[in-house]
Design an enzyme around this catalytic site. Structure first.
Site, PDB file in Angstrom:
ATOM      1  N   LYS A  32     -26.046   2.232 -32.271  1.00 43.07           N
ATOM      2  CA  LYS A  32     -25.731   3.655 -32.113  1.00 43.07           C
ATOM      3  C   LYS A  32     -24.863   4.122 -33.271  1.00 43.07           C
ATOM      4  O   LYS A  32     -23.807   3.560 -33.543  1.00 43.07           O
ATOM      5  CB  LYS A  32     -24.993   3.902 -30.788  1.00 43.07           C
ATOM      6  CG  LYS A  32     -24.665   5.377 -30.552  1.00 43.07           C
ATOM      7  CD  LYS A  32     -24.213   5.631 -29.137  1.00 43.07           C
ATOM      8  CE  LYS A  32     -22.733   5.504 -28.927  1.00 43.07           C
ATOM      9  NZ  LYS A  32     -21.943   6.606 -29.502  1.00 43.07           N
ATOM     10  N   ASP A  59     -26.508   9.426 -32.334  1.00 45.07           N
ATOM     11  CA  ASP A  59     -25.782  10.128 -31.269  1.00 45.07           C
ATOM     12  C   ASP A  59     -24.984  11.290 -31.847  1.00 45.07           C
ATOM     13  O   ASP A  59     -23.772  11.195 -32.015  1.00 45.07           O
ATOM     14  CB  ASP A  59     -24.871   9.120 -30.557  1.00 45.07           C
ATOM     15  CG  ASP A  59     -24.174   9.724 -29.345  1.00 45.07           C
ATOM     16  OD1 ASP A  59     -24.650  10.756 -28.837  1.00 45.07           O
ATOM     17  OD2 ASP A  59     -23.162   9.151 -28.905  1.00 45.07           O
ATOM     18  N   LYS A  61     -25.426  14.523 -30.574  1.00 46.24           N
ATOM     19  CA  LYS A  61     -25.307  15.497 -29.470  1.00 46.24           C
ATOM     20  C   LYS A  61     -25.555  16.930 -29.946  1.00 46.24           C
ATOM     21  O   LYS A  61     -24.670  17.793 -29.912  1.00 46.24           O
ATOM     22  CB  LYS A  61     -23.935  15.389 -28.789  1.00 46.24           C
ATOM     23  CG  LYS A  61     -23.686  14.023 -28.156  1.00 46.24           C
ATOM     24  CD  LYS A  61     -22.431  14.014 -27.313  1.00 46.24           C
ATOM     25  CE  LYS A  61     -22.176  12.662 -26.690  1.00 46.24           C
ATOM     26  NZ  LYS A  61     -21.802  11.611 -27.656  1.00 46.24           N
ATOM     27  N   ASP A  64     -27.407  23.898 -30.019  1.00 43.51           N
ATOM     28  CA  ASP A  64     -27.487  25.095 -30.860  1.00 43.51           C
ATOM     29  C   ASP A  64     -28.659  25.926 -30.359  1.00 43.51           C
ATOM     30  O   ASP A  64     -29.253  25.589 -29.324  1.00 43.51           O
ATOM     31  CB  ASP A  64     -27.673  24.672 -32.340  1.00 43.51           C
ATOM     32  CG  ASP A  64     -27.021  25.650 -33.308  1.00 43.51           C
ATOM     33  OD1 ASP A  64     -27.267  26.865 -33.164  1.00 43.51           O
ATOM     34  OD2 ASP A  64     -26.285  25.203 -34.202  1.00 43.51           O
ATOM     35  N   THR A 123     -17.696  12.920 -20.092  1.00 40.32           N
ATOM     36  CA  THR A 123     -16.757  12.300 -19.140  1.00 40.32           C
ATOM     37  C   THR A 123     -15.318  12.771 -19.376  1.00 40.32           C
ATOM     38  O   THR A 123     -14.445  12.530 -18.550  1.00 40.32           O
ATOM     39  CB  THR A 123     -16.815  10.764 -19.207  1.00 40.32           C
ATOM     40  OG1 THR A 123     -16.787  10.375 -20.577  1.00 40.32           O
ATOM     41  CG2 THR A 123     -18.073  10.231 -18.559  1.00 40.32           C
ATOM     42  N   ARG A 214     -16.671  -1.707 -28.267  1.00 38.04           N
ATOM     43  CA  ARG A 214     -15.582  -2.662 -28.501  1.00 38.04           C
ATOM     44  C   ARG A 214     -15.797  -4.066 -27.946  1.00 38.04           C
ATOM     45  O   ARG A 214     -15.415  -5.040 -28.614  1.00 38.04           O
ATOM     46  CB  ARG A 214     -14.258  -2.054 -28.016  1.00 38.04           C
ATOM     47  CG  ARG A 214     -13.777  -0.946 -28.951  1.00 38.04           C
ATOM     48  CD  ARG A 214     -12.770  -0.024 -28.300  1.00 38.04           C
ATOM     49  NE  ARG A 214     -13.420   0.846 -27.321  1.00 38.04           N
ATOM     50  CZ  ARG A 214     -12.778   1.787 -26.619  1.00 38.04           C
ATOM     51  NH1 ARG A 214     -11.476   1.950 -26.775  1.00 38.04           N
ATOM     52  NH2 ARG A 214     -13.435   2.546 -25.776  1.00 38.04           N
TER      53      ARG A 214
END
Ligand code: C5P
Length: 234
Positions: A32, A59, A61, A64, A123, A214
């Protein structure tokens, strides 16, 4: 078994990202590339990571007007990414335009269309945040509403939190792909992810793909960490 691990390359430089990708490509399903890496490394980092043979999840996002999103999706498709994200809150017309651009550009370029993934509610939002922008204040209800709207708009996959997987699986057609971050094995030190599932739990709940950052890239031996996770999924 298809390898469902997508490694989030949340590292500051293109060099570091490429080094990780070369090391991990044989043992993971995709990488990603998010806003930081794309803004600093540009399309060239996508090409370099594709050159390792790995799939790329871009990614960014997009959100528009439909025409602008369609053009961005077309450009990402020509860049040969396998997944990309758009905000469902951009509306049904924008989502339809995104999916159409992915399909048409792929056809013209002779490749498979990338999976356009809808992002429902970030989130970082709570019910106060949703109220402030005039949206349905119940986070779960807003997620369901946008998920259903995206499916009606032809979107074939969604990004969701681990704790939304089970509900969305009940609600949505089974062919909809669910991509989930917030994955922790329990072995790593605590960080900012609060509501997590293990890779096995997320797959059992119905995830199609796992975004893991991570726990893999910050491990002492990233390749061993990825292999260990893959073993828990066999
Ligand atoms: O390092 P970690 O495994 O937490 O990385 C998770 C990745 O998924 C990061 O790139 C993060 O931005 C992304 N993500 C997330 N939670 C969301 C949406 C995206 O952790 N709700």
């Amino acid at each position: 078994m298809r390898n469902p691990i997508i490694v989030a390359l949340d590292v500051p430089t293109a060099e570091k990202a490429l080094q990780l990708a070369e090391q991990l490509a044989p043992v993971v399903g995709a990488f990603k590339i998010g806003k930081e890496l794309f803004v600093s490394g540009g399309p060239e980092i996508v090409r370099k990571i594709r050159a390792t043979g790995a799939s790329v999840f871009l990614d960014l996002k997009f959100h528009d007007i439909p025409n602008t999103v369609a053009k961005a999706v077309a450009a990402a498709t020509r860049l040969d990414v396998q997944m990309l994200t758009i905000h469902c809150s951009g509306g049904s017309e924008m989502m339809r335009a995104a999916e159409k651009a992915a399909q048409e550009t792929a056809l013209q370029s002779g490749r498979n269309a990338p999976l356009v993934l809808g992002v429902t509610v970030l989130t970082s939002f709570d019910s106060n945040g949703l109220s402030e922008i005039g949206a349905e204040a119940n986070v779960g209800k807003q997620v369901e509403r946008l998920a259903q709207l995206s499916v009606r708009s032809g979107i074939r996959g969604l990004v969701c939190s681990p704790l939304e997987i089970a509900d969305l699986r009940q609600l949505l057609p089974k062919e909809i792909q669910l991509v989930t971050p917030g994955i922790r094995t329990g072995a790593e030190k605590a960080d900012d992810q609060k509501r997590t599932l293990t890779p096995r739990e997320a797959m059992d709940a119905g995830a199609s793909w796992l975004v893991i950052g991570r726990p893999i890239y910050a491990a002492e031996n990233p390749r061993a960490a990825a292999e260990l996770i893959l073993k828990t999924l066999e």
